[in-house]
Design a protein around this motif. Structure first.
Motif: not given
Length: 369
Positions: A143-154, A316-328
């Motif tokens: 989910g978002p936590s697992g993906v974001e943690l993997a990205a932060e570490i990578a 409202g209309s749904e939007m989501a942003i999943v961070s991938l590390g510090r830039r993406d």
């Protein structure tokens, strides 16, 4: 049992249960208009969507873990879980009995969290040391936590071997397939191994043996692991209260268009705990808080009797942003899905920390003294 009596006028006692994203904002916005008591098992509010950054940069948590008294200066904080609700009072595990005229339930999800801010900061330091000293990391949950943690570490530790295992057929199942595929490809480009449709038996690694087995028969070597799966709603306790008939089959609190609990004039529910069919996200929880606060202010001033309309919450209309590390980031907007540094500019650098601090009347950049 200790009774906490209001010193202000009758009719203006507000109790907020839960000091997360929604509850903290509701308490802050009501503190100068009502006699507010905030009940929370911990002494602090945390900007939870920034927690994964704090695991690779512990000093980041200095701005994201905030003592309730720093933004909520004109009310009472009771540091104990709520355990019962009657028609007139809330009871806590510590034995407090707190009377209310209006009640806001914002208990979110069950999570075992340290009681003090310093304990929470120390926890991030420990997790950072665990990551830093490991050559390989296993993350369970896509989910978002697992993906974001993997990205932060990578991004911060590119030399480490990161494996992410998810039991579902794709990552980020709360958003569209296109966004999930983009996140998957981004992780692969950073050499993160992603294993789908499998679970991991975390007990399969005996002491000293750091090899885990998946449900598909694969073996994964990892020096440390993190469990990033969804937490259950913190609503089970309501079954023993006067609100026991207010839950749906999934344990969510049934609310009307004014965010009042079904059949109740003066009891509101906000945040992830509600049954509103929408993505459960921080910015949406804050929208809930704003609507509930407006309605409580109208009702306290007798506006309802003067035919003043209550504020209505409309998803409202749904939007989501999943961070991938510090830039993406990968961002899903109503008509478009994008990945890279452009959506990253919206979220990934500061993770909305400055903005969230500002809505609580705090300096966006300064850490707590």
């Amino acid at each position: 049992m200790a009774g906490i009596e209001s010193e202000s006028k009758q009719g203006r006692r507000v109790v907020v249960i839960g000091g997360g994203i929604a509850g903290s904002l509701a308490a802050k916005l009501l503190q100068f208009d009502a006699d507010v008591t905030l009940i929370d098992p911990k002494e602090y509010f945390e900007i939870t969507w920034a927690s994964l950054r704090s695991m690779v940069e512990p000093s980041f948590a200095e701005r994201t873990v905030i003592n309730h008294k720093n933004y909520f200066k004109n009310g009472r904080v009771v540091t104990s879980p709520a355990v019962n609700i009657t028609e007139t009072d809330v009871m806590t595990a510590a034995g407090d009995v707190i009377g209310y005229d209006f009640l806001v339930i914002a208990t979110g999800h069950n999570d075992l969290l340290p009681k003090t801010r310093q304990e929470k900061l120390s926890q991030y330091q420990t997790e950072y040391e665990k990551i830093r000293s490991s050559r390989s990391v296993l993350i369970v949950g896509g989910g978002p936590s697992g993906v974001e943690l993997a990205a932060e570490i990578a991004v911060d530790f590119p030399e480490k071997k990161v494996t992410l295992v998810h039991k579902g057929p794709r990552l980020l199942e709360f958003i569209g397939e296109k966004a999930a595929d983009k996140a998957f490809d981004w992780l692969k480009s950073k050499k993160v191994e992603v294993i789908l449709n499998q679970s991991v038996d975390l007990n399969s690694a005996s002491d000293g043996n750091k090899t885990y087995k998946t449900s598909g028969g694969e073996t994964i070597h990892a020096d440390c692991h993190f469990l990033c799966v969804g937490k259950p709603l913190s609503s089970q306790w309501l079954n023993g209260t006067v609100l026991k008939d207010s839950l749906d089959g999934k344990g969510r609190v049934i609310v009307d268009e004014h965010l009042r609990i079904k059949g109740r004039e003066n009891v509101f529910a906000i945040g992830d705990i509600t049954n509103i069919p929408e993505m459960k996200q921080g910015y949406i929880a804050e929208m809930h808080a704003n609507v509930a606060v407006k309605n409580i202010k109208i009702m306290m001033s007798g506006g309802e009797k003067k035919k003043k309309k209550l504020s209505t919450y409309k998803p409202g209309s749904e939007m989501a942003i999943v961070s991938l590390g510090r830039r993406d980031s990968v961002a899903q907007f109503p008509f478009m899905t994008v990945i890279g540094c452009l959506p990253g500019l919206i979220k990934s650098k500061d993770l909305f920390v400055g903005k969230t601090r500002k809505t609580r009347g705090l300096n966006p950049k300064r850490v707590q003294g």
